[in-house]
Design an enzyme around this catalytic site. Sequence first.
Site, PDB file in Angstrom:
ATOM      1  N   ALA A  41     -15.149 -12.447  -8.325  1.00 55.44           N
ATOM      2  CA  ALA A  41     -15.964 -13.055  -7.264  1.00 55.44           C
ATOM      3  C   ALA A  41     -17.399 -13.309  -7.709  1.00 55.44           C
ATOM      4  CB  ALA A  41     -15.937 -12.149  -6.043  1.00 55.44           C
ATOM      5  N   ASN A  49     -16.550  -4.350  -8.423  1.00 53.40           N
ATOM      6  CA  ASN A  49     -16.030  -4.973  -9.650  1.00 53.40           C
ATOM      7  C   ASN A  49     -16.978  -6.067 -10.140  1.00 53.40           C
ATOM      8  OD1 ASN A  49     -13.277  -3.833 -10.311  1.00 53.40           O
ATOM      9  ND2 ASN A  49     -12.967  -4.318  -8.158  1.00 53.40           N
ATOM     10  N   HIS A  92     -22.841 -12.436  -2.791  1.00 52.77           N
ATOM     11  CA  HIS A  92     -23.366 -11.908  -4.054  1.00 52.77           C
ATOM     12  C   HIS A  92     -24.510 -12.804  -4.517  1.00 52.77           C
ATOM     13  CE1 HIS A  92     -19.940  -9.270  -4.176  1.00 52.77           C
ATOM     14  NE2 HIS A  92     -19.109 -10.300  -4.134  1.00 52.77           N
TER      15      HIS A  92
HETATM   16  N1  LIG Z   1     -13.199  -8.695 -10.295  1.00 54.97           N
HETATM   17  C1  LIG Z   1     -13.352  -8.893  -9.001  1.00 54.97           C
HETATM   18  O1  LIG Z   1     -14.303  -9.569  -8.556  1.00 54.97           O
HETATM   19  C2  LIG Z   1     -12.355  -8.294  -8.036  1.00 54.97           C
HETATM   20  C3  LIG Z   1     -12.382  -8.718  -6.691  1.00 54.97           C
HETATM   21  C4  LIG Z   1     -11.438  -8.185  -5.830  1.00 54.97           C
HETATM   22  C5  LIG Z   1     -10.522  -7.239  -6.263  1.00 54.97           C
HETATM   23  N2  LIG Z   1     -10.538  -6.828  -7.555  1.00 54.97           N
HETATM   24  C6  LIG Z   1      -9.580  -5.818  -8.043  1.00 54.97           C
HETATM   25  O2  LIG Z   1      -8.280  -6.277  -7.820  1.00 54.97           O
HETATM   26  C7  LIG Z   1      -7.471  -5.206  -7.385  1.00 54.97           C
HETATM   27  C8  LIG Z   1      -6.293  -5.749  -6.591  1.00 54.97           C
HETATM   28  O3  LIG Z   1      -6.757  -6.427  -5.423  1.00 54.97           O
HETATM   29  P1  LIG Z   1      -5.733  -6.795  -4.242  1.00 54.97           P
HETATM   30  O4  LIG Z   1      -6.550  -7.417  -3.166  1.00 54.97           O
HETATM   31  O5  LIG Z   1      -4.549  -7.523  -4.784  1.00 54.97           O
HETATM   32  O6  LIG Z   1      -5.300  -5.334  -3.771  1.00 54.97           O
HETATM   33  P2  LIG Z   1      -4.021  -4.925  -2.898  1.00 54.97           P
HETATM   34  O7  LIG Z   1      -4.359  -3.586  -2.338  1.00 54.97           O
HETATM   35  O8  LIG Z   1      -3.642  -6.025  -1.969  1.00 54.97           O
HETATM   36  O9  LIG Z   1      -2.858  -4.786  -3.966  1.00 54.97           O
HETATM   37  C9  LIG Z   1      -2.872  -3.831  -5.000  1.00 54.97           C
HETATM   38  C10 LIG Z   1      -1.463  -3.710  -5.553  1.00 54.97           C
HETATM   39  O10 LIG Z   1      -1.477  -2.917  -6.743  1.00 54.97           O
HETATM   40  C11 LIG Z   1      -0.545  -1.848  -6.632  1.00 54.97           C
HETATM   41  N3  LIG Z   1      -1.048  -0.716  -7.403  1.00 54.97           N
HETATM   42  C12 LIG Z   1      -2.142   0.044  -7.148  1.00 54.97           C
HETATM   43  N4  LIG Z   1      -2.285   0.978  -8.109  1.00 54.97           N
HETATM   44  C13 LIG Z   1      -1.267   0.796  -8.986  1.00 54.97           C
HETATM   45  C14 LIG Z   1      -0.867   1.445 -10.174  1.00 54.97           C
HETATM   46  N5  LIG Z   1      -1.542   2.482 -10.653  1.00 54.97           N
HETATM   47  N6  LIG Z   1       0.230   0.986 -10.820  1.00 54.97           N
HETATM   48  C15 LIG Z   1       0.935  -0.070 -10.350  1.00 54.97           C
HETATM   49  N7  LIG Z   1       0.603  -0.725  -9.216  1.00 54.97           N
HETATM   50  C16 LIG Z   1      -0.480  -0.286  -8.542  1.00 54.97           C
HETATM   51  C17 LIG Z   1      -0.477  -1.573  -5.135  1.00 54.97           C
HETATM   52  O11 LIG Z   1       0.676  -0.858  -4.797  1.00 54.97           O
HETATM   53  C18 LIG Z   1      -0.500  -3.003  -4.595  1.00 54.97           C
HETATM   54  O12 LIG Z   1       0.763  -3.625  -4.719  1.00 54.97           O
HETATM   55  C19 LIG Z   1      -8.437  -4.329  -6.569  1.00 54.97           C
HETATM   56  O13 LIG Z   1      -8.014  -2.980  -6.524  1.00 54.97           O
HETATM   57  C20 LIG Z   1      -9.737  -4.475  -7.317  1.00 54.97           C
HETATM   58  O14 LIG Z   1      -9.834  -3.434  -8.299  1.00 54.97           O
HETATM   59  C21 LIG Z   1     -11.425  -7.353  -8.447  1.00 54.97           C
END
Ligand SMILES: NC(=O)c1ccc[n+]([C@@H]2O[C@H](COP(=O)([O-])OP(=O)(O)OC[C@H]3O[C@@H](n4cnc5c(N)ncnc54)[C@H](O)[C@@H]3O)[C@@H](O)[C@H]2O)c1
Length: 261
Positions: free
Chosen positions: A118, A184, A214
């Site tokens: 983001a 993140n 942001h």
């Molecule tokens: N870089 C960025 O700007 C940014 C922005 C938003 C989210 N993110 C990251 O992306 C990740 C995912 O976002 P989302 O909205 O899809 O989340 P979400 O909660 O909708 O989905 C996460 C998925 O990952 C699975 N999961 C969690 N831990 C796990 C593990 N150890 N092994 C296997 N599967 C696992 C969960 O069961 C779920 O299916 C967030 O946790 C965050 O760290 C990064």
Amino acid sequence: MKIALIGNGAIAKLVTQFCAARSTKYNVLAALGLPSDTISVGAHPIVRSLPDLLALQPDLVVECAGHSAVKSYGAATLRAGINLMIVSTGSLADQALWDEISMAADTSTAKLKLPAGALPGVDALAAGKLAGIDRVELKSSKPPKAWSGTPAEKTHDLTKIMEPTVIFSGTARQAALAFPKNANVAATAALAGIGFEKTKVTLIADPGVTQNVHRLEADGAFGSLRLEIFANPSPDNPKTSHMAALSIMRLLDHEASAIVI
Ligand SMILES: NC(=O)c1ccc[n+]([C@@H]2O[C@H](COP(=O)([O-])OP(=O)(O)OC[C@H]3O[C@@H](n4cnc5c(N)ncnc54)[C@H](O)[C@@H]3O)[C@@H](O)[C@H]2O)c1
């Protein structure tokens, strides 16, 4: 391109839809999920272990799960010689994990790819760094309730915040480690620019915003950068900006396209 996902949530669903709409270019083989992930977000199956995922011989593993997944599977994927994209960039603020993952990338044929998520202006930060950057500062504002479940709950009554309130001020490393689901972007700014210690981060609970906002500032030999993004939430996860999934799609496009920007 054969893609394997780690995660079966909001981002995984959008990336899966993107790939399904371009099935001549991309094929999602499977997703590695937690035991709670019982129904796949796509036509692909869910597997329960990294060896099962890698046995499918993906060209690229896309992590969209969370910090724990990067810790459990990041280095092993790279050591197996398979390219890895990490969206949970905040995990890389953990110096020991960064050392392990960067060593795995350096000593294998695989590449580690970090999407912008983001954060706006990653291209300008990374290019500006080549000439030298003196200062990077990120200010992230979210509605007060978006900070529930974070350390901000211990220092503030989030239900009573009536004006923009600073809930954290410190380095990108401190922000990413203390707010793993909310900072993140701070880690991505640090990785693209001048590192986790020099990048200053302010986190704000603002009742006046409905999106994740942001504001990025950088000054250096290239000039000055001032950028602002008002990011809409992901359709299936209000805590995740839609841009996170879009930035993964953009990098997938880089892999598969003849013309890249
Ligand atoms: N870089 C960025 O700007 C940014 C922005 C938003 C989210 N993110 C990251 O992306 C990740 C995912 O976002 P989302 O909205 O899809 O989340 P979400 O909660 O909708 O989905 C996460 C998925 O990952 C699975 N999961 C969690 N831990 C796990 C593990 N150890 N092994 C296997 N599967 C696992 C969960 O069961 C779920 O299916 C967030 O946790 C965050 O760290 C990064």
